[in-house]
Design an enzyme around this catalytic site. Structure first.
Site, mmCIF file in Angstrom:
data_model
loop_
_atom_site.group_PDB
_atom_site.id
_atom_site.type_symbol
_atom_site.label_atom_id
_atom_site.label_comp_id
_atom_site.label_asym_id
_atom_site.label_seq_id
_atom_site.Cartn_x
_atom_site.Cartn_y
_atom_site.Cartn_z
ATOM 1 N N GLU A 242 -2.617 1.630 3.217
ATOM 2 C CA GLU A 242 -3.482 1.745 4.073
ATOM 3 C C GLU A 242 -4.039 2.660 2.894
ATOM 4 O O GLU A 242 -4.384 4.323 3.382
ATOM 5 C CB GLU A 242 -2.959 2.513 4.951
ATOM 6 C CG GLU A 242 -4.604 2.159 6.149
ATOM 7 C CD GLU A 242 -3.693 2.528 7.979
ATOM 8 O OE1 GLU A 242 -2.586 2.784 7.895
ATOM 9 O OE2 GLU A 242 -3.956 2.766 8.773
ATOM 10 N N LYS B 56 -7.684 -3.996 9.989
ATOM 11 C CA LYS B 56 -6.466 -3.753 11.283
ATOM 12 C C LYS B 56 -7.306 -4.122 11.867
ATOM 13 O O LYS B 56 -8.986 -4.051 12.716
ATOM 14 C CB LYS B 56 -6.672 -2.301 11.054
ATOM 15 C CG LYS B 56 -5.387 -1.489 11.638
ATOM 16 C CD LYS B 56 -5.226 -0.026 11.427
ATOM 17 C CE LYS B 56 -4.437 0.565 11.757
ATOM 18 N NZ LYS B 56 -4.095 2.407 10.565
ATOM 19 N N CYS C 3 -0.900 -1.237 9.422
ATOM 20 C CA CYS C 3 -0.165 0.137 10.061
ATOM 21 C C CYS C 3 0.289 -0.110 11.247
ATOM 22 O O CYS C 3 0.906 -1.231 12.185
ATOM 23 C CB CYS C 3 -0.849 1.248 9.633
ATOM 24 S SG CYS C 3 0.396 3.295 10.298
#
Lengths: 567, 567
Positions: free
Chosen positions: B61, B135, B171
């Site tokens: 990330e 994300k 994540c």
């Protein structure tokens, strides 16, 4: 628009013939965690409001708990204690004959679906919690972390009191479009009541009032805006509560920076029926910029002292403008007799500096001690033999040790005198001149420091008093006096220029390309960016360390410093 | 479920006959803001992966920007530079014959509807940015502030590569139920690829793998989990990347606390067709608790030094266990020859303490200087005449000045040696022993400090080496040695008990009633709560100051300390 479906429409009380409603705006100063102290203040103001004939008294956002409570909200025992205190307060109000009064006050609640805290308004009436509303919009920008802490409310609430329909909102709820306020616009309300903990920023009063005027138009009713006052850690709440008519006229305006209890009456008639909207009990004038910022700084220091149980301060007096302004602010916060000014001359200190420091202390009526550092410096140097910046820092750190010795031995709050320009550029010594528990001018650029010093002197003259700050401290060229002939301008761009670059780089988050487009020259831009980027560590001063457990100090634990809760 | 309607389903590439796909897990250590350095590392690892026959290489990330970038994301010039760097990197990959390789890497993007940053994954391929995913779930609990900074993505993305359908996530997207991963479960994917910046906590590896096993079942495909490694300010990322089969078998496991490049091949067949799931290139064993925490602390210090350009450290050596463990960690991080250990005995220092400090320095091969403070203390006292705690603090602050003199004159990182128990209770001197830029054991309770010291010595013995830490430092009763005969137990509960109360009060946020229900006695509970609540100010060390402008330092400006970006 689709969000509106999610609101449950709640009404408290019964409809009835519309009667006039006298409302008290209780602008109070609370302390985070001090449930008993805050409740006692609510009771006191409620009694005063009732004696003046008020039928409803509104207190600020989270007045019962103090605001902002940060991660204290996550402690279950605190939330239970706040709930008990709200009920105890309702019972006390009833006992004291104030059962008929509607007391609107902010506190913390719990969302029982997930055991998360909520930012709650409760209405105390007839000995019980009569109504409740939970804040919907939870700001998490700038100084705010509410979305992290609280669960959002899902109700749009109308209180029926004296036949009047009062829609309610908490702070950010009126700053965002949509949400409960948009829904209230369709519920035929007679008043929008909002309770707030709106932190001070220079000139923010106009922004709040313009916003309230817009919301008043949207909901078709006047807006009563009650704001917190006082300092809590590094935030200042300026009060300035007001009533805004639906035609955009300011109907009441409470003063800034002091506790206040003002009144305004919601008439029996509505809209055209009501005739000209009535004026409230006072109309405080707006302060000019320098006065506003100066008073904000004084209140911040005064409340930090009071809430952390300090009655006096100590600081180094260099004869320069920064320590002079800080000392003048301290004298306004706690009186000159509670200030210990320490002159700590070295071999590089000019006679002028020493004279100016003594002159300042005398003008303020402060205690004044001279602690020369030359012998201490020589003793250190006989062991360490330092040169260059290390030797300069040594002088500043010896002074830091002395300031802290005064703090420890006399129980005084040590004041750091750094301004925003030098802190931004790292032009200070960690554990040296940066030592202290509170830094009254850390958010003032250097040019503003001079401006406020001039304003304070002019204000004294205008009031027929003597100027608190020696003129020489304002007019001489700034110097750290850590080596022979040193001047700030040896290391930094001219402050007039520097402060403009800092304002653009720090406050507007302009990058290098932006700063060049702003018209600053490349050399200055590169110098300032390099200084500022390197200074982040120095500004924090505390050692970072690795996080290896679920909950470490620092990044993931955010507690208020001033916190009177101990259960 | 209703949220799912909001996702736009995006596909990159074309369907085709399913072929095996060799995937490289590139577990790298990046630096926030260092776009050029991070891009060079991505290029290097991509080259190595390609040489080993990998067709897809996945990086963590925000690997291109470093993570977490905090408010640096809000700077427009930074986002533009990151975009330019991604395109430059794609072009370099093509130039170097790696055009066919799919390079998956995290960076920062911009939501052009509101000019807010996004936490973005891009796929570089054939010289261009071939695919992108933003994300969705933005954590804002614990150490995370992402919801504050980023705008959430609204797409669920599948990459078609070698006829394989690869769903992607970043994540937190796999930590929350619902959202894009739930949507991917219905899109017939062959693999779920997630890139992560998951901060270390003791024992978190198991939690991550259990979660991945659950998600693998839900989406009906294996999960490739690539994690960042390295220290960034106070966070540590432990790596430990892995591949989890859909039947819950661990197929690959990269080691913790080191950069790594491992491989795993997604077979041509799917589910039953594929036969037993294949193993990856390595299966690192789990570390035991003490080894894991020790290595975490060493990596945190090592990276803090490297990323802030320090090559050596200095610290006070008291002969006690805290400074001994910190010195041992420092020796493991940078080598004993880069440590300056300073013994600063006073009239209250025992001969044992001085001997133990010298012994430690010798074992580690560290520089060792003795700087007695008695003469300095007398000189200060001749001016200040302090007694009690103020006199004790004076000794600690003289030591702080000496440590900082070494730091400034030799360019060394000063290490603070405080542990979590004493910091929690305020049992340290501000500007004294708390001085330093990094505190390697600030998140270790005192009982853990002893435990890690014993572990480190045992590990040395097991490896046939001599023990780094003198046994006397581990076994003697702890004392600050600031007055005659002083012991920690004069001021604090026994550490075995204290650490249990601290764990409950700090880490579980238990209040007073909870602690009593936990079985702790009221006197201990009250003592510890009083100490901890009063210590918040001391732990921070820097002066608070009033916020009067739109953007002040501190609460509303959150920048990484280590930040190599200068545009």
């Amino acid at each position: 628009m689709e969000q509106m479906d999610r609101f449950e429409q709640v009404e408290y009380g019964q409809a009835g013939a519309r009667q006039a409603l006298k409302i008290a705006l209780a602008q109070i100063d609370t302390c985070v965690g001090d449930l008993s102290g805050n409740a006692a203040k609510v009771l006191d103001f409620a009694q005063r409001a009732s004696r003046e004939g008020a039928q409803l008294v509104a207190f600020p956002e989270m007045a019962l708990t103090g605001y902002p409570i940060e991660d204290l909200a996550l402690r279950g025992t605190f939330r239970r204690a706040a709930w008990d205190k709200a009920n105890e307060l309702a019972a006390q109000l009833l006992e004291q004959g104030l059962g008929e009064l509607f007391v609107v006050v902010g506190t913390v609640g719990t969302d029982h679906s997930n055991d998360l805290p909520r930012n709650r308004m409760v209405v105390l009436h007839e000995g019980a919690v009569w109504g409740a509303y939970d804040k919907h919009f939870l700001p998490n920008y700038g100084v705010f972390d509410e979305f992290r802490i609280f669960s959002p409310g899902e109700r749009s609430v109308v209180l029926n009191i004296n036949g009047q329909r009062i829609g309610v909102a908490i702070c950010e709820d009126i700053w965002q479009d949509g949400g409960p306020v948009q829904e209230l616009a369709g519920r035929n309300i007679d008043l929008l009541l909002t309770i707030n903990g709106s932190p001070y920023e220079e000139g923010k009063g106009h922004v709040r009032r313009d916003l309230a005027a817009r919301r008043a138009r949207e909901v078709g009713a006047p807006v009563v805006y009650v704001n917190q006052v006082g300092g809590q850690d590094d935030l200042i709440f300026d009060g300035g509560s007001f009533v805004m008519g639906q035609s955009g006229d300011l109907l009441e305006h409470s003063p800034q920076f002091v506790e206040d209890l003002s009144y305004w009456t919601l008439a029996a008639g509505q809209g055209d029926e009501a005739g000209p909207e009535q004026m409230g009990s006072q109309m405080a004038p707006d302060l000019d910029g320098d006065e506003e910022v100066y008073k904000a700084c004084v209140l911040g220091l005064k409340d930090y002292m009071a809430k952390n149980h300090f009655t006096g301060v100590c600081l180094g007096l260099s004869g320069g403008i920064d320590s002079a302004l800080v000392a003048a602010m301290a004298a306004d916060a706690c009186g000159g007799e509670h200030i210990w000014g320490i002159s700590m001359p070295s071999m590089y200190s000019s006679d002028g500096s020493k004279d100016d420091a003594a002159d300042l202390a005398q003008r303020l009526g402060a205690h004044y001690d001279v602690q020369a550092i030359e012998q201490l410096y020589k003793t250190f140097q006989s062991q360490l033999d330092l040169s260059g910046v290390a030797a300069e820092n040594l002088q500043a750190r010896i002074r830091g040790v002395i300031v802290m010795a005064y703090s420890n031995s006399k129980g005084l709050l040590a004041l750091a005198t750094g301004n925003k320009s030098e802190l931004a550029c790292g032009y200070s010594t960690i554990y040296g001149d940066a030592v202290g528990g509170y830094a009254p001018i850390k958010d003032l650029l250097k040019t503003r420091v001079w401006q406020l010093a001039r304003w304070r002197n002019a204000e004294a003259l205008a009031a027929g008093k003597s100027e608190p700050i020696p003129d020489a401290s304002i007019t001489k060229a700034p110097s750290a006096e850590l080596r022979e002939g040193q001047k700030d301008s040896d290391s930094l761009p001219d402050y007039e220029l520097l402060d403009q670059v800092l304002a653009a780089y720090i406050e507007k988050a302009h990058g290098r390309a932006d700063l060049l487009a702003d018209g600053f020259d490349p050399e200055t831009v590169d110098t300032v960016m390099r200084l500022v980027d390197r200074a982040e560590w120095k500004r924090r001063q505390y050692p970072l360390g690795p996080k290896v457990t679920a909950l470490a100090f620092g990044r993931d634990r955010r507690l208020p410093i001033t916190n009177a809760f101990a259960e």
